[in-house]
Design a protein around this motif. Structure first.
Motif, PDB file in Angstrom:
ATOM      1  N   GLU A 219       0.835  -1.208   0.000  1.00 24.19           N
ATOM      2  CA  GLU A 219       0.000   0.000   0.000  1.00 24.19           C
ATOM      3  C   GLU A 219       0.866   1.252   0.000  1.00 24.19           C
ATOM      4  O   GLU A 219       0.561   2.249  -0.659  1.00 24.19           O
ATOM      5  N   LEU A 220       1.976   1.197   0.748  1.00 22.20           N
ATOM      6  CA  LEU A 220       2.904   2.329   0.796  1.00 22.20           C
ATOM      7  C   LEU A 220       3.471   2.601  -0.596  1.00 22.20           C
ATOM      8  O   LEU A 220       3.523   3.749  -1.057  1.00 22.20           O
ATOM      9  N   LEU A 221       3.879   1.534  -1.257  1.00 20.64           N
ATOM     10  CA  LEU A 221       4.452   1.665  -2.603  1.00 20.64           C
ATOM     11  C   LEU A 221       3.421   2.259  -3.564  1.00 20.64           C
ATOM     12  O   LEU A 221       3.734   3.154  -4.359  1.00 20.64           O
ATOM     13  N   GLU A 222       2.188   1.793  -3.461  1.00 15.20           N
ATOM     14  CA  GLU A 222       1.133   2.295  -4.354  1.00 15.20           C
ATOM     15  C   GLU A 222       0.883   3.782  -4.096  1.00 15.20           C
ATOM     16  O   GLU A 222       0.742   4.564  -5.041  1.00 15.20           O
ATOM     17  N   LEU A 223       0.856   4.167  -2.836  1.00 12.99           N
ATOM     18  CA  LEU A 223       0.637   5.582  -2.496  1.00 12.99           C
ATOM     19  C   LEU A 223       1.762   6.440  -3.060  1.00 12.99           C
ATOM     20  O   LEU A 223       1.521   7.497  -3.654  1.00 12.99           O
ATOM     21  N   SER A 224       2.981   5.979  -2.888  1.00  7.19           N
ATOM     22  CA  SER A 224       4.134   6.727  -3.375  1.00  7.19           C
ATOM     23  C   SER A 224       4.073   6.884  -4.898  1.00  7.19           C
ATOM     24  O   SER A 224       4.308   7.960  -5.446  1.00  7.19           O
ATOM     25  N   LYS A 225       3.720   5.816  -5.585  1.00  2.25           N
ATOM     26  CA  LYS A 225       3.660   5.865  -7.054  1.00  2.25           C
ATOM     27  C   LYS A 225       2.523   6.768  -7.531  1.00  2.25           C
ATOM     28  O   LYS A 225       2.695   7.556  -8.451  1.00  2.25           O
ATOM     29  N   LYS A 226       1.365   6.655  -6.875  1.00  2.90           N
ATOM     30  CA  LYS A 226       0.210   7.454  -7.287  1.00  2.90           C
ATOM     31  C   LYS A 226       0.480   8.943  -7.112  1.00  2.90           C
ATOM     32  O   LYS A 226       0.130   9.758  -7.956  1.00  2.90           O
ATOM     33  N   LEU A 227       1.127   9.295  -6.008  1.00  3.33           N
ATOM     34  CA  LEU A 227       1.341  10.711  -5.694  1.00  3.33           C
ATOM     35  C   LEU A 227       2.662  11.240  -6.249  1.00  3.33           C
ATOM     36  O   LEU A 227       2.952  12.414  -6.108  1.00  3.33           O
ATOM     37  N   SER A 228       3.461  10.349  -6.822  1.00  2.00           N
ATOM     38  CA  SER A 228       4.841  10.705  -7.169  1.00  2.00           C
ATOM     39  C   SER A 228       5.527  11.315  -5.943  1.00  2.00           C
ATOM     40  O   SER A 228       6.202  12.335  -6.029  1.00  2.00           O
ATOM     41  N   ALA A 229       5.317  10.662  -4.836  1.00  2.00           N
ATOM     42  CA  ALA A 229       5.854  11.198  -3.572  1.00  2.00           C
ATOM     43  C   ALA A 229       7.070  10.386  -3.136  1.00  2.00           C
ATOM     44  O   ALA A 229       6.989   9.163  -3.057  1.00  2.00           O
ATOM     45  N   PRO A 230       8.189  11.067  -2.865  1.00  2.00           N
ATOM     46  CA  PRO A 230       9.336  10.355  -2.319  1.00  2.00           C
ATOM     47  C   PRO A 230       9.037   9.869  -0.905  1.00  2.00           C
ATOM     48  O   PRO A 230       8.180  10.422  -0.225  1.00  2.00           O
ATOM     49  N   VAL A 231       9.744   8.826  -0.495  1.00  2.00           N
ATOM     50  CA  VAL A 231       9.507   8.235   0.814  1.00  2.00           C
ATOM     51  C   VAL A 231      10.777   8.313   1.660  1.00  2.00           C
ATOM     52  O   VAL A 231      11.844   7.869   1.236  1.00  2.00           O
ATOM     53  N   GLY A 232      10.642   8.896   2.841  1.00  2.00           N
ATOM     54  CA  GLY A 232      11.716   8.849   3.836  1.00  2.00           C
ATOM     55  C   GLY A 232      11.316   7.843   4.903  1.00  2.00           C
ATOM     56  O   GLY A 232      10.127   7.672   5.172  1.00  2.00           O
ATOM     57  N   LEU A 233      12.292   7.167   5.462  1.00  2.00           N
ATOM     58  CA  LEU A 233      11.968   6.094   6.394  1.00  2.00           C
ATOM     59  C   LEU A 233      12.568   6.357   7.762  1.00  2.00           C
ATOM     60  O   LEU A 233      13.658   6.925   7.879  1.00  2.00           O
ATOM     61  N   SER A 234      11.851   5.928   8.780  1.00  2.00           N
ATOM     62  CA  SER A 234      12.430   5.943  10.123  1.00  2.00           C
ATOM     63  C   SER A 234      13.297   4.693  10.268  1.00  2.00           C
ATOM     64  O   SER A 234      13.246   3.800   9.425  1.00  2.00           O
TER      65      SER A 234
END
Lengths: 552, 82
Positions: A219-234
């Motif tokens: 789900e995280l991957l799908e959200l990132s792809k849909k929004l073209s949003a980069p992901v930072g991780l803790s």
């Protein structure tokens, strides 16, 4: 049929799904151990060398196979030796049931031999704890312990069983245990959240341990792809996405990637998933919150608004919340933002190591080359931990066992033992340092006894690297007691335990050792690096991206 | 700083008071007054705890108290300005 309290404990552990428990016997649990002996074909007991090793093993076991870890210890010193491991599980939200023995009720509260108030001692570091004073409550209490450990935000639950309750008898009916109810999606206005996301041009997703716990990587991957949003991780969320996914910017915060921390600062929207905004991740909170909308999704209501103030929030399981939100999210391209991310990536300063040929980076990358996607990687705490998080190519969610919240040196060796039992004695890698390893290396004995193929990569700089680095940066190089003037011969020590021991002084030597590892014994590889190697980037505590230090 | 009172419905058992006051101590809040009594239902007790803190503190305390296993209900009472 009437059975003993000790029998009830074993039956309830099995009924709640336990197949392996870790522990150490002692006076107040001998009745329980007698029952473990009789039931050893139904419940495997792993004897460690120290209770701290047992509790870290239960933790590593729980992290690896997503079940509740179980640890058993005796009263008094047995119980107090668990404390660090319980705190570690509490701060990293690891489901665990701890069973401690205690003195018989007849001498309870009289400062009897090996009596401590374990409930009082562990109060602030457990989700809940029980003392079972009446054998009739034992069955229900153990079921409750497992339920509490696994529901909502997971964590450790302690059950203290006095010796006299273990030896008492009562009727027992082998009643089936109701499985723990899975989380449900909370009520929330998903459309309003999707609308708030839609208008933002520089979205950034900050994902943490909650994504791993709820299994929300897809789900995280799908959200990132849909929004073209980069992901930072803790740190706790580091394995949520494959390292080679282009929009995975890596860890953010104090020793995070420059691009990850900077992108968070420049974003106009942070969607925070299963995180608690630790001070190590945010730095200065006022700077962190500036000019952006923060949407916080977390299973623990008390985390919402605790460290940062979100504009929108929902308390619930990340996977369920995302499943409801995702269909309402409109696809966005955000080309300018993605171009900016590329620029930041290029600006990321490659770490320069003192020794070009043999340094933490190529040691870790070499180990990675000899590992599979399913290899569990444990770390201890310190510089080696930061380097492992930076340079190891994690591909599978949950394959990293690291002490995130507590930062407990000595965690790794026990955790690696636990991971081996969770993974059917598959090869497990431990990255450790000479300081951390020395704290619990006694568990090498356990690994030899049980023929565990743990590969200990000892990144040895003869110092407590992070304190030394901080002293260099913040205390004018006064190296107060952080250089370890020891003469320990680690390969010889490993051999004394019955393990394999090597020293690798170059990448090619390391490769030669890694090519030929035993599959039924632990191996310690002493990799001696320059003491002056440092971890970068680094944001001073309480600082922001403006204060980032990129090289020494 | 505002004075605020929370009303708690909790299990009537040994150790419960310890867990609740421990939570206040752990988060660094002083308790100004504390009132505990058994209710008409012997299984539960009612507590009134007065402490001081801003809106953030009050919300945090309520949410942290709600997480305790022995706590069945938390009500933030009307605030009394000092």
């Amino acid at each position: 049929m009437k059975i003993s309290g000790a029998q009830i404990v074993v039956e309830q552990l099995i009924a709640n799904g336990a197949t392996t428990v870790f522990g150490y016997p002692g006076g107040a649990v001998l009745a329980l151990y007698d029952e473990l002996y009789k039931q050893s074909d139904r419940l495997e007991h792993i004897l460690t060398a120290h209770e701290q090793g047992a509790v870290h093993a239960a933790d590593g076991y729980a992290r690896t196979n997503k079940r509740t870890g179980v640890v058993i210890a005796t009263s008094g010193p047995g119980a107090t030796n668990l404390v660090t491991g319980i705190a570690n599980a509490y701060l990293d939200s690891i489901p665990m049931v701890i069973v401690t023995g205690n003195v018989p009720l007849s001498i309870h509260g009289k400062d009897s031999f090996q009596e401590v108030d374990v409930i009082g001692i562990t109060g602030p570091i457990v989700k809940h704890s029980f003392v079972v004073r009446d054998i009739k409550d034992l069955e229900h209490t153990l079921n409750e312990a497992f339920r509490i450990a696994q529901t909502g935000r997971r964590g450790p639950v302690l059950v203290d069983v006095p010796k006299s309750v273990q030896t008492d008898f009562c009727e027992y009916f082998w009643k089936p245990v109701h499985p723990v109810e899975p989380p449900v999606c909370p009520e929330f206005d998903a459309q309003a959240m999707a609308d708030a996301i839609k208008n933002r041009k520089r979205p950034y997703i900050y994902a943490g341990g909650g994504v791993i716990a709820s299994g929300a990587s897809a789900e995280l991957l799908e959200l990132s792809k849909k929004l073209s949003a980069p992901v930072g991780l803790s740190m706790m969320g580091l394995t949520a996405l494959p390292k080679d996914y282009p929009l995975n910017l890596g860890m953010c915060g104090m020793h995070g990637q420059y691009v990850s921390t900077t992108a968070a600062a420049e974003s106009d929207l942070i969607i925070a998933l299963g995180v608690r905004f630790s001070d190590r991740a945010t730095g200065n909170v006022d700077e962190y919150e500036k000019n952006k909308l923060i949407i916080h999704i977390d299973i623990d209501n008390a985390e919402i608004g605790k460290n940062v103030t979100p504009g929108l929030s929902v308390c619930g399981d990340v996977r369920h919340v995302l499943a409801k939100l995702l269909p309402l999210i409109e696809k966005a391209e955000n080309p300018e933002w993605l171009a900016r991310i590329e620029t930041l990536k290029k600006a990321e300063v490659e770490q320069v190591f003192v020794n070009k040929d043999y340094n933490p980076r190529n040691i870790i990358e070499t180990v990675c080359k000899f590992s599979s996607d399913e290899t569990v990687v444990a770390t201890d705490v310190g510089q080696h931990q930061m380097w492992a998080l930076q340079f190891y190519n994690f591909k599978t969610p949950g394959m990293l066992l690291t002490s995130g919240g507590l930062g407990a040196m000595g965690f790794g060796m026990g955790a690696a033992v636990g991971a081996c039992f969770a993974g059917d004695k598959a090869k497990t890698v431990l990255f450790t340092g000479d300081g951390s390893f020395a704290m619990n290396l006694i568990e090498l004995a356990t690994a030899v006894t049980y023929k565990l193929p743990i590969v200990v990569i000892l990144i040895n700089n003869g110092a407590l690297g992070l304190p030394l680095q901080w002293q260099h940066t913040f205390f004018e190089d006064r190296d107060a007691y952080s250089r370890l003037d020891r003469k320990t011969d680690f390969p010889a020590l490993a051999k004394a335990f019955g393990a394999h021991g090597h020293r690798a002084d170059s990448v090619s030597e390391l490769e030669a050792i890694l090519k030929d590892l035993p599959d039924d014994l632990p191996t310690v590889i002493d990799c001696q690096i320059e003491q002056s190697e440092m971890v970068f980037p680094m944001i001073p505590p309480g600082g922001s991206v403006k204060n980032i230090i990129l090289r020494g | 700083m505002e004075r605020f009172t929370v009303e708690l419905i909790v299990s009537n058992q040994y150790g419960v008071l310890n867990r609740i006051t421990g939570l206040y101590a752990k988060r660094g809040y002083n308790i100004d007054s504390l009132y505990v009594n058994e209710t008409e239902n012997p299984l539960v007790s009612r507590m009134l705890i007065t402490s001081q803190g801003d809106e953030y503190t009050q919300t945090q305390m309520v949410r942290q108290l709600e997480k305790l296993y022995d706590v069945q209900k938390v009500i933030l009472m009307a605030q009394i300005n000092r």
